[in-house]
Design a protein around this motif. Structure first.
Motif, mmCIF file in Angstrom:
data_model
loop_
_atom_site.group_PDB
_atom_site.id
_atom_site.type_symbol
_atom_site.label_atom_id
_atom_site.label_comp_id
_atom_site.label_asym_id
_atom_site.label_seq_id
_atom_site.Cartn_x
_atom_site.Cartn_y
_atom_site.Cartn_z
ATOM 1 N N PRO A 67 0.836 -1.211 0.000
ATOM 2 C CA PRO A 67 0.000 0.000 0.000
ATOM 3 C C PRO A 67 0.873 1.264 0.000
ATOM 4 C CG PRO A 67 -0.821 -1.584 1.600
ATOM 5 C CD PRO A 67 0.487 -2.126 1.088
ATOM 6 N N GLY A 68 0.549 2.181 -0.868
ATOM 7 C CA GLY A 68 1.286 3.443 -0.958
ATOM 8 C C GLY A 68 2.500 3.390 -1.872
ATOM 9 N N MET A 69 2.813 2.210 -2.430
ATOM 10 C CA MET A 69 3.966 2.113 -3.324
ATOM 11 C C MET A 69 3.556 2.615 -4.706
ATOM 12 S SD MET A 69 7.162 1.408 -3.669
ATOM 13 C CE MET A 69 7.662 0.308 -2.357
ATOM 14 N N THR A 70 4.089 3.761 -5.045
ATOM 15 C CA THR A 70 3.841 4.367 -6.351
ATOM 16 C C THR A 70 5.162 4.438 -7.096
ATOM 17 O OG1 THR A 70 4.286 6.584 -5.518
ATOM 18 C CG2 THR A 70 1.978 5.808 -5.404
ATOM 19 N N GLN A 71 5.100 4.842 -8.343
ATOM 20 C CA GLN A 71 6.322 5.003 -9.113
ATOM 21 C C GLN A 71 7.229 6.026 -8.432
ATOM 22 O OE1 GLN A 71 5.770 6.223 -13.167
ATOM 23 N NE2 GLN A 71 7.938 6.484 -13.532
ATOM 24 N N SER A 72 6.645 7.119 -8.003
ATOM 25 C CA SER A 72 7.421 8.165 -7.339
ATOM 26 C C SER A 72 8.044 7.655 -6.047
ATOM 27 C CB SER A 72 6.516 9.366 -7.057
ATOM 28 O OG SER A 72 7.208 10.324 -6.320
#
Length: 148
Positions: free
Chosen positions: A108-113
């Protein structure tokens, strides 16, 4: 404070010390909560911790990131082939002086950025992508940019 900010005590400490490894937004959140609570750094503790940090051995970890696209921890290791690939990578990394750190792409919360920030701030030297069914396109683009 760490629980309220959904982070670790080390991150709170770094935020209070204006550590460059912490994002500006996290520093702001830490400082805001500290101010609301009337928290102030103890100058003697600050002095002692600065001394401890400056005199201990500097760790030079060489880190490789393992990027599984599993929905749950351990999901990829259910497949014998993939489990052997990951175990082999772990063993070889250690033989070469690397530490293999798993960064779950579906966390959860793992984005490209977020992934790019982690790769940069943790000074990750390389990325290993184990066999997997479907790797998100934005992650592939992010990793390609990291390795170029």
């Amino acid at each position: 404070m760490a629980k309220e900010l959904n982070t670790t005590p080390a991150t709170v400490s770094r935020g209070l010390r204006n550590d460059p490894r912490i994002s500006a937004s996290m520093k702001e959140r830490v400082r805001k909560l500290a101010k609301e609570r009337g928290y102030k750094l103890d100058p003697e503790t600050t002095r002692l911790m600065a001394h401890i940090r400056s005199t201990r051995d500097k760790r030079t970890d060489s880190v490789l990131a393992l990027l599984p696209d599993a929905h749950k921890p351990g999901e990829l290791s259910q497949d014998p082939y993939t489990r052997n690939v990951i175990q082999g990578a772990q063993k070889r990394a250690e033989e070469l002086g690397f530490r293999l750190e798993t960064l779950r792409l579906r966390e959860p919360g793992m984005t490209q950025s977020r992934l790019e920030t982690i790769l940069y701030t943790r000074a990750i030297h390389g990325v290993l992508i184990p066999p997997q069914a479907d790797l998100p396109h934005d992650i592939i683009v992010s990793v390609r940019g990291f390795t170029d």
